[in-house]
Write an enzyme that holds these catalytic residues in place. Structure first.
Site, mmCIF file in Angstrom:
data_model
loop_
_atom_site.group_PDB
_atom_site.id
_atom_site.type_symbol
_atom_site.label_atom_id
_atom_site.label_comp_id
_atom_site.label_asym_id
_atom_site.label_seq_id
_atom_site.Cartn_x
_atom_site.Cartn_y
_atom_site.Cartn_z
ATOM 1 N N ASP A 328 0.852 -1.177 0.000
ATOM 2 C CA ASP A 328 0.000 0.000 0.000
ATOM 3 C C ASP A 328 0.894 1.236 0.000
ATOM 4 O O ASP A 328 2.039 1.169 0.469
ATOM 5 C CB ASP A 328 -0.898 -0.025 1.238
ATOM 6 C CG ASP A 328 -1.965 1.038 1.200
ATOM 7 O OD1 ASP A 328 -2.531 1.261 0.125
ATOM 8 O OD2 ASP A 328 -2.241 1.633 2.256
ATOM 9 N N ASP A 638 -1.957 -1.462 5.819
ATOM 10 C CA ASP A 638 -2.342 -0.995 7.150
ATOM 11 C C ASP A 638 -3.847 -0.783 7.269
ATOM 12 O O ASP A 638 -4.411 -0.943 8.333
ATOM 13 C CB ASP A 638 -1.604 0.304 7.512
ATOM 14 C CG ASP A 638 -1.804 1.405 6.467
ATOM 15 O OD1 ASP A 638 -2.515 1.154 5.475
ATOM 16 O OD2 ASP A 638 -1.251 2.498 6.653
ATOM 17 N N ASP A 642 -6.896 -3.432 3.108
ATOM 18 C CA ASP A 642 -5.817 -4.363 2.801
ATOM 19 C C ASP A 642 -6.070 -5.771 3.348
ATOM 20 O O ASP A 642 -5.429 -6.725 2.904
ATOM 21 C CB ASP A 642 -4.500 -3.858 3.403
ATOM 22 C CG ASP A 642 -4.063 -2.533 2.812
ATOM 23 O OD1 ASP A 642 -4.340 -2.309 1.628
ATOM 24 O OD2 ASP A 642 -3.458 -1.731 3.532
#
Length: 920
Positions: A328, A638, A642
């Site tokens: 990410d 995080d 995700d």
């Protein structure tokens, strides 16, 4: 629900949900609650502690060990063997259970993020109810600080901003509105919707609930997490394959010996059955599951000291064969802290150093630092940014924290870097009025008293808007009319800054006339004097570029998957070196992904380095396609968005500080410091651990094959068995076991991160067969000749022998001692795939102190077994004369003839990733 509420007018959404602005009646709400169910996340699959414990016994190797233990006890009557083997099995299961007990709590963490209470309108009356009682059609009221309790279509907003980072990855709060949007609008761009689990940071709003419980976007993620089937790790698959190989070899050789004994020697069925069973027990490396567990546990300890918390033991090894890291952007590759990087003022670009909210940094003009307080133009711009602002900066124990909108926080921070502290400015220029930011107006204004008594309006907003409202410009130390050429020059500068993924805000001011209180906001924000622009971005973490470079050097591809805009994502990817300088590199958006079939994505997936504007489903699909291509995928993240992909990946890595509980619980490993560079250390540790596990396997299987050879030859020659089960167990668990554990902490060899990831399909045995066969043959020779010499009393007596015959006991003791000493040489020859013990030298012999001392301890224990009478009846040994001891030890020196570099094939690497290394 299939209806796209973001595409409807507010009134149409109300009609579709059969409700009104006054809300539902209590009776209708109860009816709908019975139809739609409570607004909570259901847990459809629950893994019990008992099932986790039982799973520890499903390994083929563990099953073989249990069978061996039962055979040892109930057939061979060697109950000591049974107890020891079962103790190993139980210990291994307990360690595995302890590590995995908390692995299935993702949905519980999701539940914690759901608002416990909600403010709703029922029959046009405001009431506070448990969020679980919300139903589609309820009218909810939201204000700054509230957690959004369900998915809802906004009906009214007053400068409402919502932090959607946990759901979409968007790094800054999203300004909300009520206008309908096209049906195909991605989730991250649906400005007229709010979603469960996000929270309001500014303003207020009214919305109609469109989905509750498992039908919300959060609920869909929960369902995806539940549906993901955890696959076996590469290590587990290889151990299972090894167990099947050893089991098959054991069965075939046992049948062979049994048949030969019956047909050639006409031995009794009972004797040959016992011999065959002894061979089966000798073939199994009893300590393998325990040593692998200990090796991984020691690696976990080393990782913990490097601030990486491993939740599943095999995860560390899995990182070692990782070929792709999908990360990410927000909060992982970047700081999730907006930072002003460039300022356009007085016709020039000024660069600002530093990152995040710590007020440290320099102002550079043409690369040269200068004091911003000596520049009136810059000081005015910074003052406008700090005062036309509702964020504030404060010092906490853990560092500087921003309270409010991150974009506004960056303006407060950059002013503080120049020594212009917001609190001091507010005292000198007290605020007396405000025109709040509005997404339609794209600007915000505050009105202040200035020293001398006059009043001034400070304005910030989108450059094209502020420039359009400006009639003058402050430049060259004077205020003059804004010419058309000036506008073109400023907009050109804006385009240049925007091309670097900077988010722009322009600053202007207006000295207000008497009676300004009578003016409307539109009348205040006219005839502005343009001052300049600031360009900000969520900066990459300082350590990330080097971490990405090291990954590429190790043949590992790094991919960015983000909910942010494509241009921003590409710019950040270039900053950190994620996109290679050579070759074709693609960037895809979620919309482009949706238009591609799996086959089309399969063709281009290896060329894509950036995925932007993605949803949780996109992440899952990307992970799936990469795995189908044969990649070992690590997924970092995080946010809640995700979690499903993190769980679906071969190894999921969560951020410890900014990561949500959902992602942490779905992950295999948590980075305690949110440091991307820690992943590189984890990959290195994973490779190191795998190398050490292979050293142990070479040691144990080579030693066990020697026992095979020994029993086979003596059986064919009609001689007594050279080893008893208790002696085999001692060799496997102590004489081999202690050095094997020491090999598990063997120092890493140079160049671990200078080669591509190993092929995950490569088995444990396929490269080392020659080493095993040659080593086992030398091992056999080292103890067979001392055994035969003692058994025949110096080649003078040729039987008969009984189990308790003195020569039989003496011969077994000498063979037992010789095999123990040989395997000390073998342990050192297992330290490297390239160099033998002869090339290691004294420094190499003592480099692994635990191995050195474990061998010394094993030698002392062996002497105790041979010379202490107490152990003689237990191990069926007898004392040796100095000559007999010398002959036993002399045989073990054949271990010096083992040359790993000539016997072990070169590793099979992922050749398709050599390009990553060449690009590094």
């Amino acid at each position: 629900m299939d209806l796209e509420y973001h595409a409807l007018e507010a009134e149409e959404a109300l009609r579709a949900l059969q409700t009104s602005l006054e809300g539902l009646t209590e009776e209708e709400a109860k009816r709908r609650l019975s139809v739609f169910g409570p607004n909570e996340l259901r847990e459809e699959k629950r893994v019990t502690p008992l099932s986790i414990f039982i799973d520890q016994f499903k390994s083929i190797l563990v099953i073989i060990l249990i069978i061996s233990a039962l055979i040892s006890g109930f057939i061979l009557k060697e109950f000591v063997d049974t107890y020891v083997i079962m103790a190993i099995v139980v210990m291994n299961a307990a360690l595995g259970f302890y590590q995995e007990y908390r692995a299935e709590k993702a949905v519980e963490a999701l539940k914690k993020m759901v608002a416990p209470m909600a403010r709703v309108l029922r029959s046009n009356r405001e009431v506070v109810i448990p969020s679980r009682d919300l139903v589609p059609g309820d009218i909810i009221l939201v204000e700054a600080g509230d957690r959004i309790p369900a998915d809802a279509r906004l009906l009214e907003t007053v400068v409402l901003k919502v932090d959607e980072a946990p759901l979409t990855g968007e790094s800054t709060p999203v300004t909300k509105g009520t206008e309908p949007l096209p049906e195909e609008t991605p989730l991250a761009d649906r400005r007229n919707m709010v979603y469960m689990g996000t929270h309001a940071t500014f303003g207020r709003g009214k919305a109609v609930v469109t989905a509750t419980g498992m039908e919300t976007e959060f609920g869909k993620i929960a369902g995806m997490v539940q549906e993901v089937e955890a696959e076996a790790s590469p290590l587990k698959r290889k151990v299972e394959h090894l167990g099947r190989q050893l089991g098959l070899i054991s069965i075939l050789l046992c049948i062979w010996i049994f048949v030969i004994g019956i047909i050639v020697h006409e031995a009794s069925l009972t004797v040959m059955f016992m011999t065959a069973i002894s061979m089966a027990v000798s073939a199994i490396p009893e300590g393998l599951p325990a040593v692998i567990t200990v090796t991984l546990a020691l690696g976990v300890g080393r990782m913990a000291r490097r601030r990486a918390i491993v939740r599943k033991l095999a995860s560390v090894e899995t990182l070692g064969c990782t070929t792709v890291i999908c990360s990410d952007k927000t909060g992982t590759l970047t700081k999730n802290e907006m930072t002003v990087k460039k300022i356009y003022v007085n016709g020039e670009i000024i660069e600002v150093t530093g990152s995040g909210y710590e007020p440290k940094g320099e102002f550079l003009r043409n690369g040269t630092p200068f004091d911003p307080k000596n520049d009136d133009h810059l000081e005015l711009l910074l003052r406008i940014g700090a005062l036309c602002n509702n964020a504030r900066l404060q010092k906490e124990k853990k560092g500087w924290m921003m309270i409010g909108d991150p974009t506004e926080g960056s303006l407060v921070t950059v002013a503080a870097k120049a020594g212009l502290w917001q609190e001091d400015l507010a005292k000198r220029y007290p605020r007396i009025g405000e025109v709040p930011f509005d997404s339609a107006r794209k600007r915000m204004s505050t009105i202040h008293s200035v020293p001398g008594g006059s009043k001034i309006a400070y304005v910030k907003g989108a450059p094209e808007i502020v420039l359009g409202l400006s009639t003058h410009i402050y430049e060259g130390g004077e205020i003059r009319e804004l010419e058309e050429e000036d506008r073109k020059r400023i907009l050109e500068a804006a385009r240049g800054m925007a091309s670097e993924a900077l988010r722009l805000l322009a600053m202007a001011y207006r000295e207000l006339p008497e009676g300004f209180q009578e003016l409307t906001p539109e009348e205040v924000e006219v005839d502005l004097t343009f001052v300049g622009m600031v360009g900000m971005l969520d900066p990459p973490r300082e350590e990330v570029p080097e971490a990405v470079r090291l990954c590429r050097k190790a043949g590992i591809k790094s991919i960015m998957i983000t909910g942010d805009h494509k241009e921003t994502a590409i710019a950040i990817a270039r900053m950190i070196g994620m996109i290679p300088s050579e070759g074709e590199a693609l960037a895809l958006t979620g919309e482009e992904l949706d238009s591609m079939s799996d086959e089309e994505l399969m063709e281009v997936v290896d060329k894509v380095y950036v995925y932007a504007r993605t949803s949780p489903g996109h992440k899952m699909r990307i992970a799936k396609i990469l795995k189908q291509k044969g990649h070992v995928v690590a997924m970092t993240g995080d946010g809640v968005n995700d979690a499903p992909a993190v769980k679906a990946a071969d190894i999921g890595v969560a951020m410890g500080i900014k990561g949500t509980d959902v992602t942490k619980e779905a992950s295999d490993m948590i980075l305690e410091d949110d440091n991307f560079a820690t992943i590189v250390e984890a990959v290195k540790e994973g490779r190191h651990i795998y190398e050490n596990i292979k050293k142990y396997i070479r040691l144990m299987i080579t030693a066990n094959f020697d026992e095979f050879f020994e029993i086979t030859v003596t059986s064919l020659l009609g001689l007594p068995l050279p080893f008893l089960p208790i002696q085999i167990l001692w060799v496997n668990l102590v004489s081999d076991g202690l050095p094997a554990v020491a090999l598990s902490i063997d120092p890493e060899e140079p160049g671990l991160m200078d080669r591509p990831p190993r092929d995950p399909k490569e088995g444990f045995l396929e490269r080392i067969w020659r080493f095993i066969l040659v080593g086992a043959t030398l091992d056999f020779l080292s103890d067979f000749f001392p055994y035969l010499w003692a058994l025949t009393a110096g080649f003078t007596y040729w039987g008969p022998w009984g189990e308790n015959h003195p020569l039989t006991i003496k011969a077994r003791t000498m063979a037992f001692t010789s095999i123990v000493f040989f395997e000390f040489f073998l342990a050192y020859n297992c330290r490297s795939e390239k160099h033998s013990i002869l090339k290691l030298g004294w420094k190499g012999i003592t480099a692994n102190k635990m191995l050195f001392y474990s061998i010394l301890v094993s030698i002392l224990l062996q002497f105790a077994i041979v010379y202490v009478p107490f152990f003689h009846p237990i191990f069926h040994t007898t004392s040796l004369t100095p000559l007999e001891l010398a002959v036993s030890i002399a045989g073990s020196f054949t271990g010096l003839l083992l040359f790993p570099g000539k016997l072990i094939k070169k590793p099979r690497y992922r050749e398709d990733l050599l390009g990553e290394i060449s690009n590094s």
